[in-house]
Design an enzyme around this catalytic site. Structure first.
Site, short mmCIF file in Angstrom:
data_model
loop_
_atom_site.label_atom_id
_atom_site.label_comp_id
_atom_site.label_asym_id
_atom_site.label_seq_id
_atom_site.Cartn_x
_atom_site.Cartn_y
_atom_site.Cartn_z
CG ASP A 108 32.89 45.95 21.83
OD1 ASP A 108 33.40 46.13 22.69
OD2 ASP A 108 33.41 46.05 20.77
CD GLU A 143 34.18 48.97 25.36
OE1 GLU A 143 35.10 48.91 25.73
OE2 GLU A 143 33.86 48.82 24.36
#
Length: 725
Positions: free
Chosen positions: A408, A461
């Site tokens: 993330d 990401e």
């Protein structure tokens, strides 16, 4: 039979040095084992015990009980006329009841020199086996070894239910310059809650959960729990085969799941009974679980982690989570997990200023504070912190058989000026904005995971144009296997949000992705982030009436599944849920209740997703050359006035699949596309306008090419896939 008892009064009690006594009682002594336990002295062996609130303490040797003398503040001491230190027990009396226990201070360190060396080097790839709470047998006695890294602490003590959360009686010893504190506690085992009472450099105390805890209490409770796994894995076939084909040359279709709200109230074991069957039925190859690591605030969806080594206790134990992963594997479904090494919350019982000073976070407040989320960023330049995170990535892959980590917020790690204004950040040593420590960490993490866990993938990401995200670390890249294509996601969602009459002015938003499609190995994500916070659900982004919204959704999904790159779809979007997702109630499953009048509308979209996955998995042209420019050919990339996009995908043998997307609400008859001349006949393998999906059922039953062209009838707001006959 009563145990014989003698008094100690005939021999002098070996008194503690006043400074040592004060440090011991205040929890600021680095070596309590040098003071407590049994030690040779002139005239015998001195026994010292620290047991606050005890009425009396006795030493039991060979069945003979000898009372120790209370010397104040919970200390008991006495000298026995012995030549050597014997095997002994303590008999401690509380409220008139005597308990025989082992003395924690008679044991040698239970952590080896090799572990300490690797920790000091920041290279302990199995850090979870060295630090934390570990049930074990040590010197023939069963108990739990507690170890914690707290280099700035004056002292550390263990506390829990076993001492009514007063850690005075259980100070830990410092193991040299490693910064590690250790204590073996006999009789403590599985299920025991605990924390560390840390004496800060200024002498104040802070009660902390274990950063390496592998199990926690259910939030809002915050204690760590001693745990020992008894799960027996049954996914040998999956584990042996998962790395047989490189991920970029394999089908990858991901169903993103927020476990606590997929079907609210289900435990890990109950999810294991329902989730594998549902995902298998829809044909997804993998699930991606939003962060399952422990987090205090459910509204963070798991993205503000306090227990990096513990699956959230909201849904069960660590073994229960293993049971879920096992069930998914045995159903042929891979398990990806969101992993959050970018930041952590400021909770005073967790990692923030863990031992009284910045430890896991950067010492520079500007570098430590995450500007967007009110959290703290890790200090990637500190080797022990980097080790904590690298080992954590390995831990999930090895201990829980996780098949991939979606990392993330990578962009927030890579740039020193991320969300910061001028004057709020300091350039790196070369004068640039790149966070060189974070780059080195990500490279080390990826290289370590790929080396230790064959078949595992890492996915970034990363929302910028950072060069080489999926390039090998040996070639200077970050070393990820895949990267989320945020540009494709943003552009394509912008396009379909426009009214069809205006789409011709935005046609490039659907074609621009092919300019850079082969710069990285991509995943096309329609994730949870796109269906919350006022962004509306996927079907609700579409203009027009309900029929047009559903038709455009189907056409868009058909385009997405045919586009180069892997697929990811968030739960609820597979059946055209109209409302935004909420973690409080999850998907609107009632839309699929046969008693609901509009149920066929939602079932139709779900049936399409099932067929997209089925055809996708059986058509190598759609995935085999995802990272090879020769696997894609535009047939109609400039038909902006018609809102048409058409392209060929090719497998390694050259066999093509033709995808045609039409984003206008009209039927186009006799629409000519130029195609390779050596393919005379084609047939539909998928049509998003089929009646069973809720469409108008306009088909192309038999198609023959003439003069290098193919004449089609294009259904309204639809995507069709064609294959050579």
């Amino acid at each position: 039979m009563a145990v014989p008892t003698t008094a100690v009064g005939t021999r002098p009690v070996a008194a503690l040095d006043a400074t040592d006594r004060a440090r011991l009682l205040s929890g600021a002594h680095h070596d309590p084992h040098a003071l407590l336990g049994a030690h040779p002295v002139p005239g015998g062996v001195v026994f010292r015990v620290l047991r606050p609130y005890a009425e009396s303490v006795a030493v039991v040797v060979d069945g003979r009980r000898t009372e120790l003398r209370g010397v104040g503040d919970g200390l008991f001491s006495g000298v026995l006329p012995l030549d050597t230190i014997p095997e002994y027990l303590l008999s401690v009396t509380y409220a008139g009841h005597a308990y025989e226990v082992q003395d924690p201070y008679r044991f040698l360190p239970a952590l080896g020199e090799v572990d300490l060396h690797l920790i000091g080097e920041g290279r302990h790839e199995e850090l979870w086996r060295a630090l934390g709470a570990h049930p074990m047998t040590h010197q023939g006695v069963t108990g739990t070894r507690f170890t914690v890294w707290a280099p700035n602490a004056q002292g550390v003590r263990v506390c829990g239910d076993f001492c009514h959360w007063d850690g005075t009686a259980y100070p830990m010893r410092s193991l040299g310059s490693s910064g590690v504190w250790e204590l073996f506690m006999p009789g403590i085992g599985e299920g025991t809650p605990y924390k560390f009472d840390i004496t800060r450099p200024d002498g104040t105390h802070t009660m902390r959960a274990d950063p390496m805890a592998r199990r926690t209490e259910v939030p809002p409770a915050t204690a760590s729990i001693v745990t020992e796994s008894s799960h027996v894995w049954r996914d040998e076939e999956w584990m042996a085969e998962r790395g047989a084909r490189p991920v970029h040359e394999a089908p990858l279709s991901v169903y993103e799941v927020h476990l606590p709200s997929w079907r609210p109230g289900l435990t890990y074991r109950q999810l294991a009974e329902q989730l594998p069957a549902y995902v298998s039925d829809l044909g997804f190859t993998h699930v991606e679980l939003m962060p399952v690591a422990e987090h205090p605030f459910g509204g963070s969806w798991g993205y503000q982690v306090t227990g990096f080594y513990a699956p959230t206790a909201r849904l069960g134990t660590p073994d229960d989570f293993k049971h879920l992963v096992d069930a998914l594997h045995r159903a042929g479904i891979g398990v990806l997990m969101d992993w959050v090494p970018a930041h952590f919350p400021r909770d005073a019982w967790a990692l923030a200023e863990f031992d009284g000073r910045p430890l896991y976070e950067h010492a520079d407040p500007q570098r430590a504070a995450h500007p967007d989320w009110g959290t703290l960023e890790f200090d990637y330049g500190r080797r022990e912190v980097r080790n904590f995170l690298v080992a954590n990535a390995v831990y999930w892959c090895e201990e829980f058989h996780i098949d991939g980590l979606r990392v993330d917020a990578v962009a927030s790690m890579l740039y020193l000026d991320y969300s910061r204004e001028p004057g709020q950040w300091t350039p790196n040593e070369h004068g640039g904005r790149e966070n060189l420590d974070a780059v080195a960490f990500l490279q080390e993490m990826n290289a370590t995971v790929y080396r230790r866990a064959p078949g595992v993938m890492t996915i970034a990401e990363e929302s910028t144009a950072w060069d080489g995200v999926t390039r090998a670390t040996s070639d200077g890249g970050l070393g990820f296997g895949l990267k989320w294509n945020m540009g494709w996601m943003h552009d394509s969602l912008e396009y379909i949000a426009h009214d069809p009459v205006h789409r011709k002015y935005h046609h490039n938003e659907m074609t621009f992705s092919m300019v850079y499609a082969y710069s990285e190995n991509y995943v096309l994500p329609i994730s949870h982030d796109e269906v919350v916070h006022g962004k509306r659900s996927l079907v609700s982004k579409m203009p027009g009436d309900w029929w047009q919204q559903r038709a455009t959704t189907r056409a868009y999904l058909g385009f997405m599944w045919a586009h180069p790159g892997k697929q990811l779809l968030f739960m609820g979007q597979e059946f055209a849920q109209g409302a935004e997702w909420s973690e409080t109630h999850g998907p609107d499953w009632w839309l699929l209740d046969p008693a609901y009048p509009a149920e066929p509308d939602h079932r139709g979209v779900r049936d399409l997703v099932r067929d997209l996955n089925t055809v996708y998995r059986h058509e190598p042209a759609l995935w085999q050359r995802d990272t090879d420019p020769a696997g894609f050919t535009w047939i109609a990339g400039d038909a902006a006035d018609d809102n048409v996009l058409a392209f060929l995908r090719h497998d390694t043998d050259g066999t093509p699949l033709l995808a045609v997307s039409h984003f206008s609400p009209v039927v186009r008859h006799d629409y000519r596309l130029g195609i390779p001349e050596d393919i005379p006949a084609w047939h539909e393998v998928l049509n998003t306008d089929a009646a069973r999906y809720g469409g108008s059922n306009i088909h192309n039953p038999h198609l023959r090419a003439d003069d290098g062209g193919l004449r089609l009838t294009l259904p309204p707001l639809a995507t069709i896939w064609l294959r050579p006959t």
